[in-house]
Design a protein around this motif. Structure first.
Motif, PDB file in Angstrom:
ATOM      1  N   TYR A   4       0.813  -1.238   0.012  1.00 52.87           N
ATOM      2  CA  TYR A   4      -0.040   0.064   0.044  1.00 52.87           C
ATOM      3  C   TYR A   4       0.994   1.292   0.155  1.00 52.87           C
ATOM      4  O   TYR A   4       1.847   1.567   0.817  1.00 52.87           O
ATOM      5  N   GLY A   5       0.569   2.156  -0.796  1.00 48.32           N
ATOM      6  CA  GLY A   5       1.254   3.482  -0.802  1.00 48.32           C
ATOM      7  C   GLY A   5       2.456   3.501  -1.913  1.00 48.32           C
ATOM      8  O   GLY A   5       3.208   4.369  -2.210  1.00 48.32           O
ATOM      9  N   GLN A   6       3.100   2.169  -2.211  1.00 46.03           N
ATOM     10  CA  GLN A   6       4.164   2.071  -3.120  1.00 46.03           C
ATOM     11  C   GLN A   6       3.662   2.188  -4.536  1.00 46.03           C
ATOM     12  O   GLN A   6       2.507   1.989  -4.897  1.00 46.03           O
ATOM     13  N   TYR A   7       4.605   2.323  -5.417  1.00 47.70           N
ATOM     14  CA  TYR A   7       4.384   2.365  -6.974  1.00 47.70           C
ATOM     15  C   TYR A   7       4.832   1.049  -7.654  1.00 47.70           C
ATOM     16  O   TYR A   7       6.149   0.319  -7.156  1.00 47.70           O
ATOM     17  N   PRO A   8       4.239   0.395  -8.552  1.00 45.03           N
ATOM     18  CA  PRO A   8       4.625  -0.875  -9.162  1.00 45.03           C
ATOM     19  C   PRO A   8       5.939  -0.360  -9.850  1.00 45.03           C
ATOM     20  O   PRO A   8       6.065   0.577 -10.587  1.00 45.03           O
ATOM     21  N   GLN A   9       6.930  -1.413 -10.223  1.00 38.73           N
ATOM     22  CA  GLN A   9       8.049  -1.151 -11.093  1.00 38.73           C
ATOM     23  C   GLN A   9       7.696  -0.786 -12.445  1.00 38.73           C
ATOM     24  O   GLN A   9       8.430   0.084 -12.778  1.00 38.73           O
ATOM     25  N   ALA A  10       6.706  -1.481 -13.162  1.00 31.83           N
ATOM     26  CA  ALA A  10       6.500  -1.040 -14.366  1.00 31.83           C
ATOM     27  C   ALA A  10       6.007   0.422 -14.477  1.00 31.83           C
ATOM     28  O   ALA A  10       6.333   1.218 -15.396  1.00 31.83           O
ATOM     29  N   VAL A  11       5.372   1.082 -13.355  1.00 30.95           N
ATOM     30  CA  VAL A  11       5.008   2.363 -13.455  1.00 30.95           C
ATOM     31  C   VAL A  11       6.107   3.165 -13.336  1.00 30.95           C
ATOM     32  O   VAL A  11       6.198   4.161 -14.091  1.00 30.95           O
ATOM     33  N   TYR A  12       6.948   2.824 -12.372  1.00 28.77           N
ATOM     34  CA  TYR A  12       8.326   3.772 -12.030  1.00 28.77           C
ATOM     35  C   TYR A  12       8.937   3.844 -13.460  1.00 28.77           C
ATOM     36  O   TYR A  12       9.571   4.905 -13.814  1.00 28.77           O
ATOM     37  N   ASP A  13       9.250   2.200 -13.977  1.00 29.26           N
ATOM     38  CA  ASP A  13      10.107   2.283 -15.229  1.00 29.26           C
ATOM     39  C   ASP A  13       9.629   3.161 -16.529  1.00 29.26           C
ATOM     40  O   ASP A  13      10.267   3.714 -17.323  1.00 29.26           O
ATOM     41  N   SER A  14       8.086   3.264 -16.474  1.00 32.80           N
ATOM     42  CA  SER A  14       7.504   3.999 -17.405  1.00 32.80           C
ATOM     43  C   SER A  14       7.671   5.313 -17.288  1.00 32.80           C
ATOM     44  O   SER A  14       8.231   6.029 -18.532  1.00 32.80           O
ATOM     45  N   LEU A  15       7.792   6.104 -16.160  1.00 31.26           N
ATOM     46  CA  LEU A  15       7.910   7.349 -16.041  1.00 31.26           C
ATOM     47  C   LEU A  15       9.464   7.612 -16.486  1.00 31.26           C
ATOM     48  O   LEU A  15       9.753   8.725 -17.030  1.00 31.26           O
ATOM     49  N   ALA A  16      10.340   6.830 -15.949  1.00 33.49           N
ATOM     50  CA  ALA A  16      11.877   7.045 -16.015  1.00 33.49           C
ATOM     51  C   ALA A  16      11.776   6.862 -17.625  1.00 33.49           C
ATOM     52  O   ALA A  16      13.006   7.927 -18.414  1.00 33.49           O
ATOM     53  N   TYR A  17      11.342   5.892 -18.395  1.00 32.52           N
ATOM     54  CA  TYR A  17      11.708   5.968 -19.817  1.00 32.52           C
ATOM     55  C   TYR A  17      11.218   7.135 -20.610  1.00 32.52           C
ATOM     56  O   TYR A  17      11.809   7.618 -21.534  1.00 32.52           O
ATOM     57  N   VAL A  18       9.919   7.560 -20.422  1.00 30.40           N
ATOM     58  CA  VAL A  18       9.563   8.685 -20.993  1.00 30.40           C
ATOM     59  C   VAL A  18      10.266   9.878 -20.624  1.00 30.40           C
ATOM     60  O   VAL A  18      10.774  10.659 -21.556  1.00 30.40           O
ATOM     61  N   LYS A  19      10.826  10.234 -19.377  1.00 32.42           N
ATOM     62  CA  LYS A  19      11.622  11.364 -18.973  1.00 32.42           C
ATOM     63  C   LYS A  19      12.796  11.265 -19.667  1.00 32.42           C
ATOM     64  O   LYS A  19      13.379  12.139 -20.233  1.00 32.42           O
ATOM     65  N   ASP A  20      13.391  10.080 -19.940  1.00 30.89           N
ATOM     66  CA  ASP A  20      14.818   9.944 -20.510  1.00 30.89           C
ATOM     67  C   ASP A  20      14.654  10.129 -22.128  1.00 30.89           C
ATOM     68  O   ASP A  20      15.510  10.764 -22.878  1.00 30.89           O
ATOM     69  N   SER A  21      13.369   9.655 -22.813  1.00 27.15           N
ATOM     70  CA  SER A  21      13.091  10.052 -24.127  1.00 27.15           C
ATOM     71  C   SER A  21      12.946  11.334 -24.406  1.00 27.15           C
ATOM     72  O   SER A  21      13.345  11.756 -25.521  1.00 27.15           O
ATOM     73  N   LEU A  22      12.239  12.061 -23.535  1.00 27.98           N
ATOM     74  CA  LEU A  22      11.886  13.433 -23.795  1.00 27.98           C
ATOM     75  C   LEU A  22      12.918  14.176 -23.604  1.00 27.98           C
ATOM     76  O   LEU A  22      12.968  15.565 -23.990  1.00 27.98           O
ATOM     77  N   THR A  23      14.067  14.083 -22.730  1.00 28.80           N
ATOM     78  CA  THR A  23      15.265  14.829 -22.449  1.00 28.80           C
ATOM     79  C   THR A  23      15.936  14.747 -23.820  1.00 28.80           C
ATOM     80  O   THR A  23      16.485  15.730 -24.242  1.00 28.80           O
ATOM     81  N   ILE A  24      16.081  13.599 -24.528  1.00 27.37           N
ATOM     82  CA  ILE A  24      16.579  13.725 -25.827  1.00 27.37           C
ATOM     83  C   ILE A  24      15.978  14.726 -26.690  1.00 27.37           C
ATOM     84  O   ILE A  24      16.678  15.302 -27.357  1.00 27.37           O
ATOM     85  N   VAL A  25      14.614  14.612 -26.856  1.00 22.49           N
ATOM     86  CA  VAL A  25      13.939  15.694 -27.606  1.00 22.49           C
ATOM     87  C   VAL A  25      14.220  17.012 -27.175  1.00 22.49           C
ATOM     88  O   VAL A  25      14.667  17.880 -27.974  1.00 22.49           O
ATOM     89  N   HIS A  26      14.594  17.490 -26.100  1.00 19.64           N
ATOM     90  CA  HIS A  26      14.650  18.861 -25.376  1.00 19.64           C
ATOM     91  C   HIS A  26      16.035  19.224 -25.810  1.00 19.64           C
ATOM     92  O   HIS A  26      16.304  20.292 -26.167  1.00 19.64           O
ATOM     93  N   ASP A  27      16.971  18.254 -25.716  1.00 20.96           N
ATOM     94  CA  ASP A  27      18.446  18.568 -26.129  1.00 20.96           C
ATOM     95  C   ASP A  27      18.559  18.828 -27.541  1.00 20.96           C
ATOM     96  O   ASP A  27      19.848  19.124 -27.772  1.00 20.96           O
TER      97      ASP A  27
END
Length: 396
Positions: free
Chosen positions: A271-294
């Motif tokens: 309870y109150g934790q985040y599934p690994q897949a959900v965490y990894d999903s955010l990390a992946y989008v963040k890394d992908s869009l950092t490439i777009v930003h740069d």
């Protein structure tokens, strides 16, 4: 916990809506009470209104600035000038030109101005005291000692769109203005705008125009709106400079980075934790869009789409916290599997396909089996569903 999570989602959703428009770095409307007070402060006239003993030596007019009637002969037909072109207005803007009050042709474009587009001021004295007429800052050829009228912005840390609400100063010929950038201490023209003569506007009820120019500079830039020497008279009612869209994207990426860091040890099924897949999903989008930003070749549309994608990913992350037993956000058990160019999900849902810069290419609602359309060419794509965001390769 449930209430807290609901609030987090609500606040984040509201923030995402507010971020749809770019933040204004500068926004000025010359008919505002603040500008009227500033015009008077830097153009106070002489001690008695007639002598050459000027209150401010940089303000050459012996008469104090005022919203007198356009019919008053002391101000010519419509104008207050000559104006102070030396001191900085509000300590940051340099002006060369004068103010003009018009009592005939009225701006009718309602897409601008807090007052609905009329940009009115109240005449302070004279034959039409108490009546309201539109007023703007007038750029014109031969502006006192300056040669050419201009409105000079202070340096801004970046710049997206420059917005200008204008009125042509002529009934018989078009006017012209330029956007200039200070490069190596020299004002260099980067764009020229032609302003239609008043009887050439696309509709007889419209006599004014809204002009936009996308500077799209990620680095500090100093700009000015200037008049050309060949096509005189432009009345500028309002102007603004928007923040470059890369700034908003970087802020969203930084938010995702902070969220990931704060929850790095909060992964699991409790309870109150985040599934690994959900965490990894955010990390992946963040890394992908950092490439777009740069990537400096990305367009403003790419950057704005990426910002929307980053904000959606953050919203999705918060919405998928484990809250077992309360009926809110249970552990995500939905799966999405790829079989060549066929996508199969364990529960009917929306499936969206994006390219790697965050642009939506295809979307289908309430589907369990989706055939990837032929318009999705061979390559790597981001696929979003209730199971999260996944990176997939589609062949021919």
């Amino acid at each position: 916990m449930k209430t807290k999570n609901l609030l987090l989602v609500a606040v984040l959703a509201a923030s995402t809506l507010c971020l749809n428009a770019q933040r204004l770095l500068i926004s000025e409307e010359f008919s505002s009470p603040e500008w009227q007070a500033e015009f008077l402060r830097l153009n106070p006239g002489s001690t008695d209104g007639t002598s050459a003993t000027l209150i401010n030596p940089n303000a050459p007019n012996v008469l104090a600035w005022a919203t007198r009637s356009p019919a008053d002969a002391t101000y010519g037909a419509y104008l207050y000038g000559s104006m102070n072109i030396t001191d900085l207005y509000f300590g940051k803007y340099k002006l060369a030109g004068n103010t003009e009050i018009i009592n005939g042709t009225v701006p009718t474009n309602k897409t601008c101005a807090a007052d609905g587009g009329n940009h009115n001021v109240t005449i302070s004295e004279g034959a039409k005291a108490g009546l309201e007429y539109p007023m703007g800052f007038r750029l014109f050829k031969g502006s006192e000692a300056s040669g050419t009228g201009y409105f000079e912005f202070p340096e801004v840390p970046n710049a997206g769109r420059v917005y200008m609400h204008v009125l042509c100063g002529n009934n018989t010929t078009a006017s012209e203005l330029v956007i200039q950038q200070l490069v190596d201490e020299v004002w260099t023209t980067i764009n020229t705008k032609t302003i239609k003569k008043r009887n050439d506007i696309e509709a007889t009820s419209k006599v004014d125009e809204v002009l936009n120019y996308y500077v799209d500079s990620r680095t500090p830039v100093k700009l000015r709106i200037a008049h050309t020497t060949s096509k005189p008279f432009v009345l500028l009612f309002e102007t603004s400079i928007e923040e470059h869209p890369s700034v908003e994207l970087k802020q969203s990426i930084d938010s995702a980075t902070a969220i990931l860091a704060a929850n790095a040890s909060n992964i699991g099924t409790a309870y109150g934790q985040y599934p690994q897949a959900v965490y990894d999903s955010l990390a992946y989008v963040k890394d992908s869009l950092t490439i777009v930003h740069d990537d400096l070749t990305k367009t403003r549309a790419n950057l704005m789409n990426a910002t929307t994608g980053m904000n959606d990913a953050i919203t999705y992350f918060y919405a998928n916290v484990n809250d077992v037993g309360t009926g809110f956000n249970p552990v995500n058990t939905i799966t999405l599997k790829q079989y060549g160019r066929k996508l199969v999900t364990s529960e009917a849902t929306r499936i969206s396909i994006f390219n790697t810069d965050g642009t939506l290419l295809y979307q289908q609602d309430n589907v369990k089996i989706m055939d990837v359309p032929a318009s999705i060419r061979q390559g790597i794509y981001l696929v979003k569903s209730k199971s999260g965001v996944q990176k997939m390769y589609f062949g021919e």
